[in-house]
Scaffold this motif. Structure first.
Motif, PDB file in Angstrom:
ATOM      1  N   GLU A  83       0.862  -1.188   0.000  1.00 44.44           N
ATOM      2  CA  GLU A  83       0.000   0.000   0.000  1.00 44.44           C
ATOM      3  C   GLU A  83       0.896   1.236   0.000  1.00 44.44           C
ATOM      4  OE1 GLU A  83      -3.966   1.063   2.299  1.00 44.44           O
ATOM      5  OE2 GLU A  83      -2.210   1.317   3.597  1.00 44.44           O
ATOM      6  N   ASP A  84       0.624   2.155  -0.915  1.00 45.89           N
ATOM      7  CA  ASP A  84       1.442   3.356  -1.090  1.00 45.89           C
ATOM      8  C   ASP A  84       0.548   4.578  -0.929  1.00 45.89           C
ATOM      9  OD1 ASP A  84       2.854   5.554  -2.085  1.00 45.89           O
ATOM     10  OD2 ASP A  84       3.808   4.426  -3.681  1.00 45.89           O
ATOM     11  N   ILE A  85       0.850   5.406   0.068  1.00 42.07           N
ATOM     12  CA  ILE A  85       0.119   6.656   0.264  1.00 42.07           C
ATOM     13  C   ILE A  85       1.110   7.804   0.092  1.00 42.07           C
ATOM     14  CG2 ILE A  85      -1.249   8.062   1.838  1.00 42.07           C
ATOM     15  CD1 ILE A  85      -2.127   5.527   3.232  1.00 42.07           C
ATOM     16  N   MET A  86       0.856   8.645  -0.893  1.00 41.19           N
ATOM     17  CA  MET A  86       1.721   9.789  -1.165  1.00 41.19           C
ATOM     18  C   MET A  86       0.930  11.073  -0.965  1.00 41.19           C
ATOM     19  SD  MET A  86       3.982  10.689  -4.575  1.00 41.19           S
ATOM     20  CE  MET A  86       2.546  11.046  -5.593  1.00 41.19           C
ATOM     21  N   GLU A  87       1.542  12.050  -0.277  1.00 40.64           N
ATOM     22  CA  GLU A  87       0.878  13.329  -0.055  1.00 40.64           C
ATOM     23  C   GLU A  87       1.904  14.444   0.075  1.00 40.64           C
ATOM     24  OE1 GLU A  87      -1.503  12.936   3.450  1.00 40.64           O
ATOM     25  OE2 GLU A  87      -0.007  11.707   4.459  1.00 40.64           O
ATOM     26  N   GLY A  88       1.433  15.659  -0.158  1.00 37.85           N
ATOM     27  CA  GLY A  88       2.298  16.833  -0.112  1.00 37.85           C
ATOM     28  C   GLY A  88       1.642  17.970  -0.862  1.00 37.85           C
ATOM     29  N   THR A  89       2.440  18.810  -1.496  1.00 41.12           N
ATOM     30  CA  THR A  89       1.897  19.941  -2.238  1.00 41.12           C
ATOM     31  C   THR A  89       2.612  20.082  -3.582  1.00 41.12           C
ATOM     32  OG1 THR A  89       3.437  21.532  -1.240  1.00 41.12           O
ATOM     33  CG2 THR A  89       1.306  21.198  -0.123  1.00 41.12           C
ATOM     34  N   LEU A  90       1.913  20.691  -4.526  1.00 42.53           N
ATOM     35  CA  LEU A  90       2.458  21.036  -5.831  1.00 42.53           C
ATOM     36  C   LEU A  90       1.991  22.441  -6.173  1.00 42.53           C
ATOM     37  CD1 LEU A  90       3.798  20.455  -8.592  1.00 42.53           C
ATOM     38  CD2 LEU A  90       1.584  19.496  -9.319  1.00 42.53           C
ATOM     39  N   ASP A  91       2.946  23.356  -6.262  1.00 40.66           N
ATOM     40  CA  ASP A  91       2.615  24.747  -6.585  1.00 40.66           C
ATOM     41  C   ASP A  91       1.574  25.298  -5.617  1.00 40.66           C
ATOM     42  OD1 ASP A  91       3.052  27.035  -8.076  1.00 40.66           O
ATOM     43  OD2 ASP A  91       1.458  26.586  -9.514  1.00 40.66           O
ATOM     44  N   GLY A  92       1.697  24.918  -4.331  1.00 33.35           N
ATOM     45  CA  GLY A  92       0.805  25.417  -3.296  1.00 33.35           C
ATOM     46  C   GLY A  92      -0.489  24.642  -3.138  1.00 33.35           C
ATOM     47  N   ALA A  93      -0.760  23.705  -4.033  1.00 37.80           N
ATOM     48  CA  ALA A  93      -1.992  22.915  -3.965  1.00 37.80           C
ATOM     49  C   ALA A  93      -1.697  21.538  -3.377  1.00 37.80           C
ATOM     50  CB  ALA A  93      -2.600  22.770  -5.353  1.00 37.80           C
ATOM     51  N   PRO A  94      -2.647  20.980  -2.604  1.00 36.91           N
ATOM     52  CA  PRO A  94      -2.406  19.663  -2.003  1.00 36.91           C
ATOM     53  C   PRO A  94      -2.377  18.558  -3.044  1.00 36.91           C
ATOM     54  CG  PRO A  94      -4.669  20.381  -1.605  1.00 36.91           C
ATOM     55  CD  PRO A  94      -3.952  21.551  -2.221  1.00 36.91           C
ATOM     56  N   VAL A  95      -1.502  17.578  -2.796  1.00 37.11           N
ATOM     57  CA  VAL A  95      -1.383  16.392  -3.639  1.00 37.11           C
ATOM     58  C   VAL A  95      -1.605  15.167  -2.760  1.00 37.11           C
ATOM     59  CG1 VAL A  95       0.176  14.991  -5.055  1.00 37.11           C
ATOM     60  CG2 VAL A  95       0.202  17.476  -5.269  1.00 37.11           C
ATOM     61  N   TRP A  96      -2.400  14.228  -3.239  1.00 30.58           N
ATOM     62  CA  TRP A  96      -2.660  12.988  -2.503  1.00 30.58           C
ATOM     63  C   TRP A  96      -2.925  11.880  -3.515  1.00 30.58           C
ATOM     64  CZ3 TRP A  96      -6.570   9.389  -2.274  1.00 30.58           C
ATOM     65  CH2 TRP A  96      -6.560   8.502  -1.196  1.00 30.58           C
ATOM     66  N   ARG A  97      -2.353  10.710  -3.245  1.00 27.99           N
ATOM     67  CA  ARG A  97      -2.609   9.539  -4.086  1.00 27.99           C
ATOM     68  C   ARG A  97      -2.431   8.287  -3.245  1.00 27.99           C
ATOM     69  NH1 ARG A  97       1.985   7.793  -7.665  1.00 27.99           N
ATOM     70  NH2 ARG A  97       2.421   6.725  -5.706  1.00 27.99           N
ATOM     71  N   LYS A  98      -3.277   7.309  -3.499  1.00 30.32           N
ATOM     72  CA  LYS A  98      -3.166   6.029  -2.802  1.00 30.32           C
ATOM     73  C   LYS A  98      -3.133   4.922  -3.845  1.00 30.32           C
ATOM     74  CE  LYS A  98      -5.056   3.678   1.265  1.00 30.32           C
ATOM     75  NZ  LYS A  98      -6.079   3.757   2.332  1.00 30.32           N
ATOM     76  N   GLY A  99      -2.233   3.961  -3.650  1.00 30.67           N
ATOM     77  CA  GLY A  99      -2.112   2.893  -4.625  1.00 30.67           C
ATOM     78  C   GLY A  99      -1.785   1.564  -3.979  1.00 30.67           C
ATOM     79  N   TRP A 100      -1.999   0.491  -4.743  1.00 32.54           N
ATOM     80  CA  TRP A 100      -1.705  -0.863  -4.289  1.00 32.54           C
ATOM     81  C   TRP A 100      -0.931  -1.570  -5.388  1.00 32.54           C
ATOM     82  CZ3 TRP A 100      -6.210   1.759  -3.808  1.00 32.54           C
ATOM     83  CH2 TRP A 100      -6.641   2.016  -2.509  1.00 32.54           C
ATOM     84  N   LEU A 101       0.215  -2.108  -5.027  1.00 35.53           N
ATOM     85  CA  LEU A 101       1.111  -2.766  -5.977  1.00 35.53           C
ATOM     86  C   LEU A 101       1.303  -4.216  -5.559  1.00 35.53           C
ATOM     87  CD1 LEU A 101       3.218  -2.626  -8.325  1.00 35.53           C
ATOM     88  CD2 LEU A 101       4.880  -1.869  -6.611  1.00 35.53           C
ATOM     89  N   GLY A 102       1.190  -5.126  -6.511  1.00 34.19           N
ATOM     90  CA  GLY A 102       1.365  -6.529  -6.189  1.00 34.19           C
ATOM     91  C   GLY A 102       1.887  -7.324  -7.366  1.00 34.19           C
ATOM     92  N   TYR A 103       2.115  -8.598  -7.109  1.00 33.05           N
ATOM     93  CA  TYR A 103       2.566  -9.519  -8.146  1.00 33.05           C
ATOM     94  C   TYR A 103       1.601 -10.691  -8.197  1.00 33.05           C
ATOM     95  CZ  TYR A 103       5.445 -12.657 -10.916  1.00 33.05           C
ATOM     96  OH  TYR A 103       5.905 -13.494 -11.903  1.00 33.05           O
ATOM     97  N   SER A 104       0.941 -10.869  -9.338  1.00 32.01           N
ATOM     98  CA  SER A 104       0.006 -11.972  -9.517  1.00 32.01           C
ATOM     99  C   SER A 104       0.785 -13.223  -9.916  1.00 32.01           C
ATOM    100  CB  SER A 104      -1.026 -11.628 -10.601  1.00 32.01           C
ATOM    101  OG  SER A 104      -1.810 -12.761 -10.914  1.00 32.01           O
ATOM    102  N   ILE A 105       0.891 -14.163  -8.999  1.00 28.38           N
ATOM    103  CA  ILE A 105       1.644 -15.382  -9.284  1.00 28.38           C
ATOM    104  C   ILE A 105       0.981 -16.177 -10.398  1.00 28.38           C
ATOM    105  CG2 ILE A 105       2.362 -17.604  -8.314  1.00 28.38           C
ATOM    106  CD1 ILE A 105       2.772 -16.183  -5.646  1.00 28.38           C
ATOM    107  N   MET A 106      -0.344 -16.281 -10.374  1.00 27.91           N
ATOM    108  CA  MET A 106      -1.029 -17.084 -11.372  1.00 27.91           C
ATOM    109  C   MET A 106      -0.931 -16.475 -12.773  1.00 27.91           C
ATOM    110  SD  MET A 106      -1.762 -19.566  -9.562  1.00 27.91           S
ATOM    111  CE  MET A 106      -2.546 -20.497 -10.866  1.00 27.91           C
ATOM    112  N   ASP A 107      -0.867 -15.136 -12.856  1.00 31.51           N
ATOM    113  CA  ASP A 107      -0.741 -14.466 -14.152  1.00 31.51           C
ATOM    114  C   ASP A 107       0.709 -14.175 -14.517  1.00 31.51           C
ATOM    115  OD1 ASP A 107      -3.561 -14.124 -14.910  1.00 31.51           O
ATOM    116  OD2 ASP A 107      -3.661 -12.860 -13.135  1.00 31.51           O
ATOM    117  N   GLY A 108       1.625 -14.306 -13.542  1.00 32.15           N
ATOM    118  CA  GLY A 108       3.035 -14.059 -13.804  1.00 32.15           C
ATOM    119  C   GLY A 108       3.319 -12.626 -14.199  1.00 32.15           C
TER     120      GLY A 108
END
Length: 215
Positions: free
Chosen positions: A100-125
């Protein structure tokens, strides 16, 4: 009450993982982790493996320097917007199956937020990556080529219906996207996002350099 207990046992069996038989034998059996040979095949095939180990250097807290090129409504030929005011927090979920990846901060004074999920599917390789943010109402799905394995750099592709982040000319159209993850070492990696607009060549959309924050 009984239904709730059954649901709880079902979730625990997937999260630990512990075979259902061990749960039925009492707390002493459940406290002892089973060996892989003791697990049923359908459960053993879902255990984290070498593809997940490749992602281990990405766990932790990171300072992110991100450059935005052909996105946020900007043309690829415009100078990038750059920020180094982003922090990413990553942790394993589901017994080491997903990051689970949660990124936050600011860009040019505006808030930045993103959440992501990264994995490896063994069955799909292949590697898989999904993100959400407060800009789009579309979840962004990226998948590697089936049976591409734990290749490096990690490459995953997808498409999304654009609301204008890639430009007004692509509103309502399908835009191709590709994420490339380059793990240089335990303390630094780079993630690049590319867009392919209809009838155009692929262009860089964002480039993020991650540097580990140490205690």
């Amino acid at each position: 009450m009984i239904k709730t207990l059954h649901v709880a046992l079902f979730v625990v069996a997937f999260a630990l993982p512990i075979p259902f038989g061990a749960l039925a034998q009492g707390s002493s059996a459940a406290a002892e982790p089973p060996t892989q040979s003791e697990l049923p095949n359908w459960l053993r095939r879902g255990l984290p493996g070498p593809g997940h180990e490749v992602l281990a250097p990405m766990i932790g807290t990171w300072r992110v320097q991100m450059s935005f090129y052909g996105t946020l409504g900007r043309s690829p030929d415009q100078p990038p917007l750059v920020t180094d005011d982003l922090i990413s927090h990553r942790q394993w979920l589901a017994g080491g199956r997903y990051i689970e990846d949660i990124m936050e901060g600011t860009l040019d004074g505006a808030p930045v937020w993103r959440k992501g999920w990264l994995g490896y599917s063994i069955m799909d390789g292949r590697y898989e990556w999904v993100t959400i943010d407060p800009v789009n109402t579309t979840m962004m799905y990226f998948k590697g080529v089936p049976n591409s394995g734990d290749q490096r750099p990690i490459g995953m592709s997808g498409t999304f219906t654009d609301q204008g982040v890639a430009g007004e000319e692509t509103v309502g159209k399908q835009v191709g996207m590709r994420t490339v993850i380059k793990i240089e070492n335990n303390d630094r990696h780079i993630i690049e996002l590319y867009f392919t607009r209809p009838g155009q060549q692929e262009t860089l959309a964002t480039r993020a350099v991650y540097t580990r924050l140490k205690a």
